[in-house]
Write a protein that holds these residues in place. Structure first.
Motif, PDB file in Angstrom:
ATOM      1  N   SER A 261     -20.023 -83.215  -9.220  1.00 45.99           N
ATOM      2  CA  SER A 261     -19.624 -83.721 -10.524  1.00 45.99           C
ATOM      3  C   SER A 261     -18.378 -83.041 -11.071  1.00 45.99           C
ATOM      4  O   SER A 261     -17.684 -83.596 -11.919  1.00 45.99           O
ATOM      5  N   VAL A 262     -18.081 -81.836 -10.575  1.00 47.52           N
ATOM      6  CA  VAL A 262     -17.084 -81.001 -11.232  1.00 47.52           C
ATOM      7  C   VAL A 262     -15.656 -81.483 -11.044  1.00 47.52           C
ATOM      8  O   VAL A 262     -14.774 -81.157 -11.832  1.00 47.52           O
ATOM      9  N   ARG A 263     -15.389 -82.283 -10.020  1.00 45.57           N
ATOM     10  CA  ARG A 263     -14.029 -82.809  -9.811  1.00 45.57           C
ATOM     11  C   ARG A 263     -14.111 -84.251  -9.323  1.00 45.57           C
ATOM     12  O   ARG A 263     -15.056 -84.621  -8.598  1.00 45.57           O
ATOM     13  N   PRO A 264     -13.155 -85.087  -9.712  1.00 44.83           N
ATOM     14  CA  PRO A 264     -13.182 -86.491  -9.295  1.00 44.83           C
ATOM     15  C   PRO A 264     -13.078 -86.622  -7.777  1.00 44.83           C
ATOM     16  O   PRO A 264     -12.446 -85.811  -7.094  1.00 44.83           O
TER      17      PRO A 264
ATOM     18  N   ARG B 254     -42.119 -90.141 -12.201  1.00 40.98           N
ATOM     19  CA  ARG B 254     -40.998 -89.351 -11.689  1.00 40.98           C
ATOM     20  C   ARG B 254     -39.857 -89.358 -12.700  1.00 40.98           C
ATOM     21  O   ARG B 254     -39.557 -90.381 -13.304  1.00 40.98           O
ATOM     22  N   PHE B 255     -39.195 -88.194 -12.826  1.00 43.06           N
ATOM     23  CA  PHE B 255     -38.064 -88.127 -13.741  1.00 43.06           C
ATOM     24  C   PHE B 255     -37.165 -86.963 -13.362  1.00 43.06           C
ATOM     25  O   PHE B 255     -37.608 -85.966 -12.790  1.00 43.06           O
ATOM     26  N   SER B 256     -35.891 -87.117 -13.668  1.00 44.86           N
ATOM     27  CA  SER B 256     -34.943 -86.015 -13.585  1.00 44.86           C
ATOM     28  C   SER B 256     -34.522 -85.654 -14.997  1.00 44.86           C
ATOM     29  O   SER B 256     -34.699 -86.429 -15.935  1.00 44.86           O
ATOM     30  N   VAL B 257     -33.994 -84.461 -15.148  1.00 49.55           N
ATOM     31  CA  VAL B 257     -33.516 -83.981 -16.443  1.00 49.55           C
ATOM     32  C   VAL B 257     -32.087 -83.505 -16.272  1.00 49.55           C
ATOM     33  O   VAL B 257     -31.766 -82.834 -15.283  1.00 49.55           O
ATOM     34  N   GLY B 258     -31.227 -83.836 -17.227  1.00 52.83           N
ATOM     35  CA  GLY B 258     -29.839 -83.419 -17.123  1.00 52.83           C
ATOM     36  C   GLY B 258     -29.271 -82.901 -18.426  1.00 52.83           C
ATOM     37  O   GLY B 258     -29.822 -83.127 -19.500  1.00 52.83           O
ATOM     38  N   VAL B 259     -28.153 -82.196 -18.298  1.00 55.03           N
ATOM     39  CA  VAL B 259     -27.395 -81.706 -19.443  1.00 55.03           C
ATOM     40  C   VAL B 259     -25.912 -81.898 -19.144  1.00 55.03           C
ATOM     41  O   VAL B 259     -25.514 -82.037 -17.981  1.00 55.03           O
ATOM     42  N   VAL B 260     -25.110 -81.899 -20.200  1.00 53.62           N
ATOM     43  CA  VAL B 260     -23.660 -81.916 -20.046  1.00 53.62           C
ATOM     44  C   VAL B 260     -23.188 -80.470 -19.987  1.00 53.62           C
ATOM     45  O   VAL B 260     -23.598 -79.632 -20.796  1.00 53.62           O
ATOM     46  N   GLY B 261     -22.335 -80.165 -19.023  1.00 56.97           N
ATOM     47  CA  GLY B 261     -21.934 -78.791 -18.763  1.00 56.97           C
ATOM     48  C   GLY B 261     -20.890 -78.255 -19.725  1.00 56.97           C
ATOM     49  O   GLY B 261     -19.772 -77.928 -19.322  1.00 56.97           O
ATOM     50  N   LEU B 262     -21.275 -78.137 -20.983  1.00 54.38           N
ATOM     51  CA  LEU B 262     -20.419 -77.536 -22.005  1.00 54.38           C
ATOM     52  C   LEU B 262     -20.818 -76.084 -22.222  1.00 54.38           C
ATOM     53  O   LEU B 262     -22.011 -75.746 -22.161  1.00 54.38           O
ATOM     54  N   PRO B 263     -19.872 -75.187 -22.482  1.00 52.18           N
ATOM     55  CA  PRO B 263     -20.219 -73.770 -22.658  1.00 52.18           C
ATOM     56  C   PRO B 263     -21.287 -73.537 -23.713  1.00 52.18           C
ATOM     57  O   PRO B 263     -22.163 -72.696 -23.536  1.00 52.18           O
TER      58      PRO B 263
ATOM     59  N   ALA C 199     -20.460 -82.597 -15.292  1.00 58.48           N
ATOM     60  CA  ALA C 199     -19.236 -81.981 -15.796  1.00 58.48           C
ATOM     61  C   ALA C 199     -18.798 -82.722 -17.053  1.00 58.48           C
ATOM     62  O   ALA C 199     -18.833 -83.953 -17.108  1.00 58.48           O
ATOM     63  N   ALA C 200     -18.406 -81.969 -18.076  1.00 61.10           N
ATOM     64  CA  ALA C 200     -17.963 -82.583 -19.324  1.00 61.10           C
ATOM     65  C   ALA C 200     -16.658 -83.339 -19.089  1.00 61.10           C
ATOM     66  O   ALA C 200     -15.759 -82.857 -18.389  1.00 61.10           O
ATOM     67  N   GLU C 201     -16.568 -84.529 -19.661  1.00 57.86           N
ATOM     68  CA  GLU C 201     -15.390 -85.360 -19.458  1.00 57.86           C
ATOM     69  C   GLU C 201     -14.135 -84.665 -19.975  1.00 57.86           C
ATOM     70  O   GLU C 201     -14.096 -84.148 -21.095  1.00 57.86           O
ATOM     71  N   GLY C 202     -13.124 -84.616 -19.125  1.00 59.34           N
ATOM     72  CA  GLY C 202     -11.845 -84.028 -19.509  1.00 59.34           C
ATOM     73  C   GLY C 202     -11.788 -82.521 -19.425  1.00 59.34           C
ATOM     74  O   GLY C 202     -10.759 -81.915 -19.770  1.00 59.34           O
ATOM     75  N   ARG C 203     -12.858 -81.900 -18.966  1.00 60.76           N
ATOM     76  CA  ARG C 203     -12.898 -80.434 -18.906  1.00 60.76           C
ATOM     77  C   ARG C 203     -12.683 -79.950 -17.472  1.00 60.76           C
ATOM     78  O   ARG C 203     -13.245 -80.492 -16.525  1.00 60.76           O
ATOM     79  N   SER C 204     -11.858 -78.899 -17.324  1.00 62.65           N
ATOM     80  CA  SER C 204     -11.670 -78.260 -16.029  1.00 62.65           C
ATOM     81  C   SER C 204     -12.517 -76.995 -15.970  1.00 62.65           C
ATOM     82  O   SER C 204     -12.670 -76.294 -16.977  1.00 62.65           O
TER      83      SER C 204
ATOM     84  N   ASP D 117     -15.333 -90.615 -10.822  1.00 60.85           N
ATOM     85  CA  ASP D 117     -15.800 -89.349 -11.380  1.00 60.85           C
ATOM     86  C   ASP D 117     -17.133 -89.461 -12.117  1.00 60.85           C
ATOM     87  O   ASP D 117     -17.493 -88.569 -12.885  1.00 60.85           O
ATOM     88  N   CYS D 118     -17.869 -90.541 -11.891  1.00 63.45           N
ATOM     89  CA  CYS D 118     -19.172 -90.700 -12.528  1.00 63.45           C
ATOM     90  C   CYS D 118     -20.242 -90.834 -11.449  1.00 63.45           C
ATOM     91  O   CYS D 118     -20.055 -91.576 -10.467  1.00 63.45           O
ATOM     92  N   HIS D 119     -21.364 -90.142 -11.644  1.00 60.13           N
ATOM     93  CA  HIS D 119     -22.413 -90.121 -10.623  1.00 60.13           C
ATOM     94  C   HIS D 119     -22.872 -91.519 -10.230  1.00 60.13           C
ATOM     95  O   HIS D 119     -23.075 -91.786  -9.030  1.00 60.13           O
ATOM     96  N   ILE D 120     -23.044 -92.425 -11.193  1.00 58.93           N
ATOM     97  CA  ILE D 120     -23.548 -93.754 -10.845  1.00 58.93           C
ATOM     98  C   ILE D 120     -22.532 -94.560 -10.063  1.00 58.93           C
ATOM     99  O   ILE D 120     -22.866 -95.612  -9.518  1.00 58.93           O
ATOM    100  N   GLY D 121     -21.295 -94.057  -9.965  1.00 54.50           N
ATOM    101  CA  GLY D 121     -20.293 -94.686  -9.127  1.00 54.50           C
ATOM    102  C   GLY D 121     -20.175 -93.999  -7.782  1.00 54.50           C
ATOM    103  O   GLY D 121     -20.384 -94.594  -6.724  1.00 54.50           O
ATOM    104  N   TYR D 122     -19.861 -92.687  -7.801  1.00 53.45           N
ATOM    105  CA  TYR D 122     -19.556 -92.012  -6.534  1.00 53.45           C
ATOM    106  C   TYR D 122     -20.779 -91.802  -5.653  1.00 53.45           C
ATOM    107  O   TYR D 122     -20.640 -91.551  -4.459  1.00 53.45           O
ATOM    108  N   VAL D 123     -21.997 -91.937  -6.210  1.00 53.17           N
ATOM    109  CA  VAL D 123     -23.171 -91.805  -5.347  1.00 53.17           C
ATOM    110  C   VAL D 123     -23.195 -92.892  -4.279  1.00 53.17           C
ATOM    111  O   VAL D 123     -23.853 -92.735  -3.240  1.00 53.17           O
TER     112      VAL D 123
END
Length: 294
Positions: free
Chosen positions: A203-206, A147-156, A179-184, A262-268
């Motif tokens: 992920s998009v907002r804290p 089993r695996f998940s795949v992810g990307v950082v949401g940069l344009p 969501a990219a760190e520091g990006r709105s 604001d990090c998935h491994i925390g807010y989950v």
């Protein structure tokens, strides 16, 4: 009764382990550990710390455990992490063993692991590896039944690659977007990324977390290489040590002391969000329970 003993399944006790390793073979511009090289003495320290930790896990048969390795760098280029994944996957009291990885290393070694317990949280970094090579590794994982998940950082600049990746991956593979760190993100951008990852909104907002109840420190803990136990990676105050047993009496229901998370491994683990139910059965490898149908 100890919270880790009374809870079932992957919620028995989730351990996020992070040793001294901080080196990575990639040079992503958004990562502070890009192309960092660890000296031989630090690598030896990391290897010894991991051996001690895996020995503790093997001996702790009275607790149902799940382990997520969250190294600052890339762990699977080091044999000791691959060996740890294999050995822990065969322990009957270990529900799951997972590592965050860029998938740069070959994955054939997972043929020796128990595919019902070993899993990967993988991240695709455009510009560091070709999409074709990354997809070939994903295909091999599927062949191995891992089993695996795949992810990307949401940069344009990653959007086209992320779309192409989603189109090429089997529908049963969950593609998450951080969501990219520091990006709105404006509403249109958020909708664009949500089309790829229906859970991008998490992920998009804290998340406001101060004084809100959290599983961290109750049924999830963070462990450093020296055995220091914290409630999570984002609260530095120790609550005990893994190797002297003090962590056991420290486990209890807790509220968060940070203003936001604001990090998935925390807010989950924040209880009001209910994300443990969303990711039930795939909490540590970041796979939603209802994927791909919900």
């Amino acid at each position: 009764m100890n919270p880790a003993d009374r809870c079932g399944g992957e919620a028995g006790l989730a351990i996020l382990y992070r040793g001294p390793l901080a080196s990575c073979n990639y040079d992503c511009p958004y990562c502070p550990f890009a192309k960092r090289r660890d000296p031989p003495e630090l690598l030896a320290e990391d290897r010894a710390a991991l051996a001690r930790f895996t020995g503790w896990v093997a001996a702790s048969t009275d607790v149902r455990l799940s382990v997520l390795f969250t190294p600052w760098g890339e762990g699977l280029t080091r044999r000791w992490y691959r060996d740890a994944m294999v050995s822990l996957s065969h322990l009957p009291h270990v529900e799951r063993v997972v590592i965050q990885t860029n998938l740069a290393a070959r994955v054939d070694w997972l043929a020796d692991a128990d595919p019902a317990r070993a899993a990967l949280w993988t991240t695709y970094h455009p510009g560091q590896v070709t999409r074709e090579r990354f997809l070939a590794r994903c295909a091999r994982l599927a062949e191995l039944g891992v089993r695996f998940s795949v992810g990307v950082v949401g940069l344009p600049e990653h959007l086209d690659e992320a779309r192409a990746l989603r189109a090429a991956l089997p529908p049963e593979v969950y593609l998450w977007v951080n969501a990219a760190e520091g990006r709105s993100y404006d509403a249109a951008e958020e909708a664009t990324w949500t089309a790829l990852d229906p859970l991008f909104g998490n992920s998009v907002r804290p998340h406001l977390s101060l004084d809100r109840p959290c599983h961290a420190g109750e049924t999830a803990i963070s462990v450093l290489g020296d055995g220091t136990v914290r409630r999570c990676h984002f609260v530095p105050e120790p609550i005990g040590n893994l190797y002297d047993g003090s962590w056991r009496t420290a486990l209890r229901p807790r509220t968060c002391v940070n203003a936001v998370c604001d990090c998935h491994i925390g807010y989950v683990h924040l209880k009001p969000l209910g994300l443990r139910d969303v990711f039930a059965g795939g909490l540590l490898e970041r796979i939603p329970a209802a994927w791909p149908n919900g």
